[in-house]
Design a protein around this motif. Structure first.
Motif: not given
Length: 222
Positions: A169-182
């Protein structure tokens, strides 16, 4: 997700070995522990130990973590992850207010539009599947959540998979969920944050490789 559906597969990781191990070892542990309490015979502790080991390494934890994984392909693009769990929330207008930990990524939805999918394939060759599994080895599983290895977001591998959808995938255009910071602490190593980063390669297991291949071919050639 209102686009016409070309393909949908919920609980795509639930092959019979995962379901069997996911139930057998916890049940063995509970039954053996109960037998110890009822009979006072500590021989049954062997079953408790075996059940605990099997739950942690062979299926108990994996069944709980991998159960939400699904695959959906529609006119908009490809979705992987917990699609069946989030659709009712979207229909009801509910939004997630608390971010999940990265190890729970299988419950979240990853989306990539077709024009950002650089390559897509359904792999059934066991050698290739082992390579994919190594890429996602330990991704999201608490038993191997260590500070020295970053969780690779989008690699939704599962034990006992015999077919897997793989897409670049082209990450700049894909939708990745947000997660809790480390966090600043991990189970194995205090003071070390749990790291995670999006992977340009996504994957999800499938139980119906031929049907998925046909749906992808129809979409790509249509």
């Amino acid at each position: 997700m209102t686009e016409p559906v070309h393909y949908t597969e919920e609980r795509s990781a639930l092959r019979w070995p995962l379901v069997f191990h996911g139930f057998f070892w916890p049940l063995l542990m509970v039954a053996s522990f109960t037998a110890v309490g009822v009979t006072g015979n500590y021989v049954f502790m062997i079953g408790v130990i075996l059940g605990l080991f099997g739950s942690l390494s062979l299926g108990g934890i994996h069944l709980a973590e991998d159960r939400p994984i699904g695959i959906r392909a529609d006119a908009a693009g490809i979705w992987i992850g917990g699609i069946q769990r989030l659709e009712p929330k979207r229909a009801g207008g509910k939004r997630q207010t608390k971010l999940s930990r990265a190890r729970a990524q299988r419950r979240q939805v990853f989306f990539c539009p077709w024009d950002a999918v650089q390559q897509v394939d359904v792999i059934t060759d066991r050698a290739e599947i082992r390579k994919i599994a190594k890429l996602g080895d330990g991704v999201g599983t608490s038993r191997v959540e260590v500070a020295t290895r970053a969780i690779k977001l989008g690699l939704l591998t599962a034990p006992y998979m015999r077919a897997v959808l793989v897409l670049n995938v082209e990450l700049s255009r894909a939708s990745v969920p947000e997660f809790r910071p480390p966090v600043e602490r991990s189970f194995w190593k205090s003071g070390s944050p749990q790291r995670f980063a999006p992977s340009p390669i996504w994957c999800a297991p499938t139980r119906h490789p031929e049907e998925l291949r046909a749906a992808l071919a129809q979409r790509l050639t249509g």
